[in-house]
Design a protein around this motif. Structure first.
Motif, short mmCIF file in Angstrom:
data_model
loop_
_atom_site.label_atom_id
_atom_site.label_comp_id
_atom_site.label_asym_id
_atom_site.label_seq_id
_atom_site.Cartn_x
_atom_site.Cartn_y
_atom_site.Cartn_z
N TYR A 185 -13.76 13.87 6.01
CA TYR A 185 -13.09 14.82 5.12
C TYR A 185 -12.70 14.08 3.85
N GLU B 74 -15.49 24.05 6.26
CA GLU B 74 -15.03 22.66 6.09
C GLU B 74 -16.16 21.81 5.53
N ARG C 7 -17.83 18.37 4.34
CA ARG C 7 -17.66 16.99 4.77
C ARG C 7 -18.64 16.06 4.05
N ASP D 53 -11.84 13.04 13.20
CA ASP D 53 -11.20 13.29 11.92
C ASP D 53 -11.02 11.95 11.23
N ASN E 264 -11.61 9.75 7.15
CA ASN E 264 -11.91 9.83 5.72
C ASN E 264 -12.55 8.53 5.27
#
Length: 504
Positions: A217, A420, A422, A442, A444
């Motif tokens: 994300y 969402e 990504r 999850d 980043n």
């Protein structure tokens, strides 16, 4: 005093009144059209991004973006202002309207005040000024509680060090694939990259289930290229220094940060950076000069070495075709040296708003932007396949990752539907074996920092560096531990640790 002098005095008093009102109204219109343009054209723009780009070198910016603002922001504002001036002249000259001039003058003043107030409210809401103020005022101990300095943990490399080719793919997100495998497109416009991600011999971390393509994300502090590069190589959010004394040391970029380039250099690696734009843009050159002493091959290098004419410039500098040609040439030279290397490549042709279609691009898809993305992705795959034929490939790990989500308004609107978006990633020819989950993660781009070292066969004590977690390990990322919303909220707050130990 005669009547003529009295009339002239009244005129000279009226003129400044009109001028001040028109100036106020023009400023209000300029601010409004600029904000509308920015929100419509640049997905993810924030006050932090705006402030940063006002503080750092902007040499090499794509004139297409400047022209977009001129056409969609500046010219409409100028047109409206000229229209108002024309109406003023009409009121002043036309006998039937002259009696209503005082009323009209008041209307201009009221509209100017109302527009400036509206601009202020719109700016506060659209650019999340409250969050920006919070980041400068509300204090969090999140860094003290979670930051792991690379200087405080042991990082062990294998005896035979692996080379690293790290390709930052401009705006490359998994949205570009078809819906059946997790994207939002009718067609898969990056099939070669999808094949890499789905190849069992490679590793691609995903927020989705097995068989679907997902990725990282986008943190609020990694939404543009230098912020992402910084985050992926330091495990840190790109928090913007606001005080003048913080910018005094800008030549030494975030002096307290410890980067991937520094760690690799300390372990016998040589760092290289290849990009088609000017490395000075956005502070990239300052960052790599400060952290890892990279050898830079950029747009200026291409001119200085005669690869292109001095007046040659397309899009941001040189197109990906010439970028990959230069990358192949330099990589072949570097591989002959008796030292491991970190070779970072930044693509550019898939940059918003419409990308750049070079002579290699095809008209396969509905939009120019999709065709540019597909072409850049295809050239990336060809570059990787070329590497696979080289003698150095056996001992080389390749990482492909998007730098951030596309800033295109077309893809930005998908978020309104709940989709969402990504960031794409894949690890090719890595000796690392996932000990935890690859899917339903999850994470980043800050998690790429320790994960990259693990992909090279290095071990990181505790599997955390910066605020990043080694995705090959069983340890939860901080986003998983705290939840994405809580994690991002804490990052947005002021950190005394970050101010004292990272920025200075």
């Amino acid at each position: 005093m005669n009547k003529d002098n009295q009339t002239n005095n009244k005129k000279t008093k009226k003129e400044p009144a009109y001028v001040s009102r028109v100036v106020m109204l023009t400023i209000g219109i300029l601010l409004l059209t600029a904000m509308i343009w920015a929100k419509e054209e640049i997905k993810g723009i924030s006050l932090s991004v705006m402030v940063f780009n006002l503080l750092v070198p902007m040499g090499g910016v794509d004139w297409g973006i400047v022209m977009s603002y001129i056409l969609k922001g500046l010219l409409p504002a100028i047109g409206l202002s000229l229209l108002i001036i024309g109406i003023i002249v009409l009121f002043k000259k036309h006998p039937a309207l002259k009696a209503k001039e005082p009323w009209f003058k008041k209307i201009i003043l009221y509209i100017a005040f109302a527009l400036l107030i509206f601009d202020g409210i719109k700016f506060w809401v659209d650019f999340k000024v409250f969050n920006f103020i919070k980041s400068q005022v509300v204090v969090s101990t999140f860094f003290e509680d979670n930051y792991v300095s690379p200087r405080d943990v042991e990082i062990k490399f294998p005896e035979k060090k692996r080379n690293l080719v790290y390709i930052y793919l401009e705006s490359m997100e998994t949205t570009f694939v078809n819906e059946e495998i997790g994207g939002a497109n009718k067609e898969n416009i990056i099939p070669g990259l999808v094949n890499y991600a789905q190849d069992d011999s490679n590793i691609s971390f995903s927020n989705t289930g097995e068989g679907m393509l997902g990725g990282a994300y986008q943190s609020a502090f990694s939404a543009w290229t230098i912020a992402s590069f910084f985050g992926q190589t330091t495990g840190l959010p790109f928090k913007i220094p606001m005080r003048n004394n913080d910018m005094d040391n800008y030549d030494f970029f975030m002096p307290g940060a410890v980067s991937l380039g520094e760690i690799l250099a300390e372990n016998g690696y040589r760092n290289y950076l290849v990009q088609g734009s000017k490395a000075e843009f956005g502070g990239t050159k300052n960052f790599v000069d400060s952290h890892g002493e990279y050898v830079i091959y950029d747009y200026d290098y291409a001119i200085d070495t005669g690869r292109i004419d001095k007046d040659y410039k397309v899009f941001w500098g040189i197109e990906d075709e010439k970028l990959f040609d230069m990358a192949k040439e330099k990589l072949a030279e570097i591989a002959k040296k008796d030292e491991p290397f970190n070779f970072s490549v930044f693509t550019i042709d898939s940059h918003y708003p419409n990308g750049y279609k070079c002579r290699l691009c095809r008209d396969e898809y509905d939009t120019e932007y999709e065709n540019a993305i597909a072409c850049s992705a295809r050239q990336t795959v060809e570059f990787v396949e070329w590497i696979k034929t080289q003698p150095f490939y056996e001992n080389t790990t390749i990482i492909l990752t998007g730098d951030h989500l596309s800033m295109s308004k077309v893809y930005g609107k998908l978020e309104e539907t709940g989709y969402e978006r990504r960031i794409y990633n894949v690890f090719i020819n890595t000796p690392a074996v996932p000990h935890g989950e690859v899917y339903n993660r999850d994470f980043n781009i800050m998690d790429m920092f320790p994960t990259t070292l693990a992909a090279l066969g290095a071990t990181v004590e505790g599997d955390r560096l910066g605020l990043g977690t080694n995705l090959f390990s069983t340890k939860k990322t901080l986003a998983e531990e705290y939840g994405i919303e809580k994690f991002e909220d804490e990052l947005a707050k002021k950190s005394k640790y970050f101010d004292r130990h990272i920025m200075r």
